[in-house]
Scaffold this motif. Structure first.
Motif, short mmCIF file in Angstrom:
data_model
loop_
_atom_site.label_atom_id
_atom_site.label_comp_id
_atom_site.label_asym_id
_atom_site.label_seq_id
_atom_site.Cartn_x
_atom_site.Cartn_y
_atom_site.Cartn_z
N LEU A 182 48.34 96.54 -17.85
CA LEU A 182 47.97 97.89 -17.40
C LEU A 182 49.02 98.91 -17.80
N THR A 183 50.29 98.55 -17.63
CA THR A 183 51.37 99.46 -17.98
C THR A 183 51.37 99.75 -19.47
N ALA A 184 51.19 98.70 -20.29
CA ALA A 184 51.18 98.89 -21.74
C ALA A 184 50.02 99.79 -22.16
N ARG A 185 48.86 99.60 -21.53
CA ARG A 185 47.70 100.44 -21.86
C ARG A 185 47.97 101.89 -21.50
N GLN A 186 48.58 102.12 -20.36
CA GLN A 186 48.88 103.48 -19.95
C GLN A 186 49.86 104.14 -20.90
N ARG A 188 50.24 103.43 -24.05
CA ARG A 188 49.53 103.72 -25.30
C ARG A 188 48.66 104.96 -25.16
N MET A 189 48.16 105.22 -23.94
CA MET A 189 47.33 106.40 -23.70
C MET A 189 48.16 107.65 -23.44
N GLY A 190 49.48 107.50 -23.41
CA GLY A 190 50.35 108.65 -23.20
C GLY A 190 50.64 108.96 -21.75
N THR A 191 50.25 108.06 -20.84
CA THR A 191 50.53 108.25 -19.42
C THR A 191 51.93 107.74 -19.11
N ARG A 192 52.77 108.58 -18.53
CA ARG A 192 54.13 108.19 -18.19
C ARG A 192 54.35 108.32 -16.70
N MET A 221 60.32 94.17 -22.51
CA MET A 221 59.17 94.34 -23.40
C MET A 221 57.95 93.59 -22.89
N ARG A 222 58.17 92.53 -22.12
CA ARG A 222 57.01 91.82 -21.54
C ARG A 222 56.26 92.74 -20.59
N TYR A 223 56.99 93.57 -19.86
CA TYR A 223 56.37 94.51 -18.93
C TYR A 223 55.76 95.70 -19.68
N LEU A 224 56.44 96.15 -20.73
CA LEU A 224 56.04 97.38 -21.39
C LEU A 224 54.87 97.20 -22.34
N VAL A 225 54.82 96.07 -23.05
CA VAL A 225 53.74 95.87 -24.02
C VAL A 225 52.89 94.65 -23.70
#
Length: 274
Positions: A182-186, A188-192, A221-225
């Motif tokens: 979910l975090t990686a998708r957000q 990628r969508m530009g949600t910070r 990176m496991r959390y981020l992507v």
């Protein structure tokens, strides 16, 4: 109005737009994780209750409710030794209090001494597990539990918490992967979500130095992507975002990691298709 009765200026909101908008809400990972934690704790207690009904020994799910909340609360579980030793000590203390003090002191005093003994145990051993104090108190004031004597330490105290811990450990892997996805998708969508970024940074700062080195970046990176990256990719990423060249990332540099990684991936894809 056009032929379908809507104004030409009204936005055409498709199902995908609504879905993307929902995914972009910053609180979504926290809500999903809270729901998973709640379901896990409830099912864990239900499983203990089921064992209580079929096992020759009693598990008594009731005293374990506060344990379930603490064990399932976070993706990262409390240390196993805190749960098991931190439960056994206060439970043993409650048995001693019930066996010795209850003969000449009122139950309210014996219960207070049992809870105080639990705190002393926590302070001197370092094995903090606060729900065990409630287990200790119940072991004194509940007649059925008091009759269990020393078996109360094993069933339900230590064994019950061990079962809950095992179930939470199984669920934590899935929770981590779902939150990472979910975090990686957000991202990628530009949600910070700055609070979430800081949470990931603090979680991966394993030595509590206030910075992240290359090994900790690999964990982040496991959390981020939502997947592991190679050491080479992590080293390249570190070199790009480490603006002062000191070999570690402070929080300001860390906030640029995902955008930089996405740029690296886009560059790689463009060269693969060229």
């Amino acid at each position: 109005a056009n032929g379908n009765g809507t104004s030409p200026t009204e936005p055409n909101i498709t199902g995908n737009n609504v879905w993307d908008s929902w995914f972009a809400t910053p609180w979504l990972p926290n809500v999903i994780d809270a729901a998973l934690a709640s379901v896990g704790a409830g099912l864990g207690l239900a499983f203990v209750s089921y064992l209580d009904g079929i096992s020759p020994v009693r598990f008594y799910a009731g005293p374990l409710t506060s344990s379930a909340i603490l064990i399932f609360a976070n993706i990262k579980l409390p240390p196993i030794q805190n749960v098991l030793i931190g439960t056994a000590g206060p439970a043993a203390g409650s048995v001693l209090c019930s066996s010795i003090l209850s003969q000449f002191l009122p139950s309210v005093v014996t219960r207070s001494v049992s809870v105080a003994t639990s705190l002393i145990f926590f302070k001197f051993t370092g094995f903090f597990f606060p729900p065990a104090a409630a287990i200790a108190a119940l072991g004194v004031e509940n007649e059925a539990f008091a009759k269990l004597s020393w078996s109360y330490v094993i069933f339900p105290a230590v064994t019950g918490n061990a079962i809950l811990y095992g179930l939470a450990l199984l669920l934590s892997g899935a929770r981590e992967k779902i939150r990472a996805a979910l975090t990686a998708r957000q991202w990628r969508m530009g949600t910070r979500d700055e609070a979430l970024i800081k949470e990931i940074f603090d979680r991966c700062d394993l030595d509590r130095s206030g910075t992240v080195d290359i090994d900790e970046l690999n964990v982040a990176m496991r959390y981020l992507v939502g997947k592991d990256v190679s050491y080479g990719e992590a080293a390249e990423l570190m070199a790009k975002v480490d603006s002062d060249g000191d070999g570690i990332l402070d929080f300001g540099e860390f906030t640029t990691v995902i955008e930089t990684y996405q740029g690296m991936q886009a560059f790689k894809r463009s060269h693969e298709t060229a």
